[in-house]
Write an enzyme that holds these catalytic residues in place. Structure first.
Site, short mmCIF file in Angstrom:
data_model
loop_
_atom_site.label_atom_id
_atom_site.label_comp_id
_atom_site.label_asym_id
_atom_site.label_seq_id
_atom_site.Cartn_x
_atom_site.Cartn_y
_atom_site.Cartn_z
N LYS A 14 30.58 58.57 39.80
CA LYS A 14 30.08 59.62 40.69
C LYS A 14 30.36 59.33 42.16
O LYS A 14 30.84 60.20 42.88
CB LYS A 14 28.55 59.71 40.54
CG LYS A 14 28.08 60.94 39.86
CD LYS A 14 26.57 61.03 39.89
CE LYS A 14 25.85 59.69 39.83
NZ LYS A 14 24.40 59.82 39.82
N ARG A 89 16.59 66.74 40.88
CA ARG A 89 16.05 65.88 39.84
C ARG A 89 15.14 66.63 38.88
O ARG A 89 14.61 66.03 37.94
CB ARG A 89 15.22 64.76 40.47
CG ARG A 89 16.05 63.83 41.28
CD ARG A 89 15.30 62.55 41.40
NE ARG A 89 16.10 61.58 42.12
CZ ARG A 89 15.70 60.35 42.34
NH1 ARG A 89 14.52 59.97 41.93
NH2 ARG A 89 16.48 59.53 42.98
N ARG A 123 29.55 44.29 33.30
CA ARG A 123 29.45 44.02 34.74
C ARG A 123 28.97 42.60 34.99
O ARG A 123 28.09 42.09 34.31
CB ARG A 123 28.43 44.98 35.38
CG ARG A 123 28.89 46.41 35.37
CD ARG A 123 28.17 47.21 36.42
NE ARG A 123 26.74 47.36 36.14
CZ ARG A 123 26.04 48.42 36.55
NH1 ARG A 123 26.62 49.37 37.25
NH2 ARG A 123 24.76 48.51 36.29
N ARG A 156 23.35 41.29 36.09
CA ARG A 156 22.14 41.74 36.75
C ARG A 156 21.00 41.70 35.75
O ARG A 156 21.22 41.94 34.57
CB ARG A 156 22.29 43.18 37.24
CG ARG A 156 23.14 43.31 38.45
CD ARG A 156 23.44 44.77 38.72
NE ARG A 156 24.72 44.89 39.40
CZ ARG A 156 24.87 44.78 40.72
NH1 ARG A 156 23.82 44.60 41.48
NH2 ARG A 156 26.06 44.87 41.26
N ARG A 167 17.13 53.27 30.37
CA ARG A 167 17.71 54.07 31.47
C ARG A 167 18.47 55.28 30.93
O ARG A 167 18.39 56.36 31.49
CB ARG A 167 18.66 53.20 32.32
CG ARG A 167 17.95 52.14 33.14
CD ARG A 167 18.72 51.81 34.42
NE ARG A 167 20.02 51.19 34.21
CZ ARG A 167 20.21 49.91 33.91
NH1 ARG A 167 19.17 49.11 33.75
NH2 ARG A 167 21.42 49.43 33.77
#
Ligand SMILES: [Zn+2]
Length: 231
Positions: A14, A89, A123, A156, A167
């Site tokens: 994005k 949202r 990641r 992370r 999530r």
């Protein structure tokens, strides 16, 4: 003037695609997350409020987000338009936004959950200097070591399978009703976010019907039709 909303799950690119489109069309890129982070880092009144909310384990409320967006848009520095990321949202905000700003389109970057999982779980972050890596197409030269400083590469804390599942569930619960609302009003273009960045960007441009108005850009790597009559 062009006004767009961009939506997509984390890892869908994005930020990259908004920035590319903003540059090509001279739009202001409004990243709600960036504005919130800026306020926290610069210790503003709003930043303190966000910090307290997060410390209490809550999400920043719709009202706060709405205030941030209204204030940003009231600066009216977007002569050629804007592309906004991280808003709306809720369905209520989406309705309000449609009524107030006469949107030109909603760009939906589609990435299947399996691909989000693959990207996010790959990641890595250098524990010493903070440089980002991913083991899919940006691996360090030596396994587990930062190219820049030799530091240890770690994941992370919230990039675990379990945290990601939460999530993703939250993302779909929040986003699906908004997307459906925009779809009913025929604002949405959906673009597969899996191909290479340049191809995804080219498809966004084509689906928005912008291919003929873009100025030549050498950086995007997109082949465009040359003007006629010139040697
Ligand atoms: Zn490092």
């Amino acid at each position: 003037m062009r006004k767009y909303v961009i939506m997509g799950v984390q890892g869908s690119g994005k930020g990259t695609h908004s920035a590319m489109l903003a540059e090509d069309l001279d739009l202001v890129h409004i990243g709600v997350g960036d504005i919130l982070r800026w306020n926290v880092q610069n210790h503003t009144k709003l930043g303190a409020q966000i910090r307290r909310t997060m410390a209490a384990g809550s999400l920043v409320s719709d009202d706060v987000i709405e205030g941030v967006v209204s204030e940003r848009l009231s600066q009216h520095d977007w002569n050629y338009g804007f592309i906004i990321d991280g808003f709306p949202r809720s369905e209520r905000q989406a309705e309000f936004f449609l009524e107030s700003y006469d949107l030109d389109g909603v760009i939906h970057l589609y990435l299947p959950d399996s691909e989000v999982r693959r990207r996010v779980l790959a990641r890595r972050l250098c524990a010493s200097c903070g440089m980002d890596y991913n083991l899919i197409d940006n691996s360090p030269h030596a396994d587990g070591k930062c190219d820049a400083c030799g530091g240890e590469l770690i994941q992370r804390e919230d990039d675990t399978e379990e945290a990601l599942a939460v999530r993703l569930r939250t993302y779909h619960e929040e986003t699906n009703p908004i997307l459906e609302l925009f779809e009913r009003k025929e604002y949405v273009i959906t673009v597969d976010a899996r191909p290479e960045m340049e191809l995804v960007q080219a498809e966004i441009v084509a689906k928005l019907g912008l291919s003929t108005v873009l100025p030549p850009s050498s950086s995007s790597g997109v082949t465009r039709v040359e003007g006629t009559g010139r040697a």
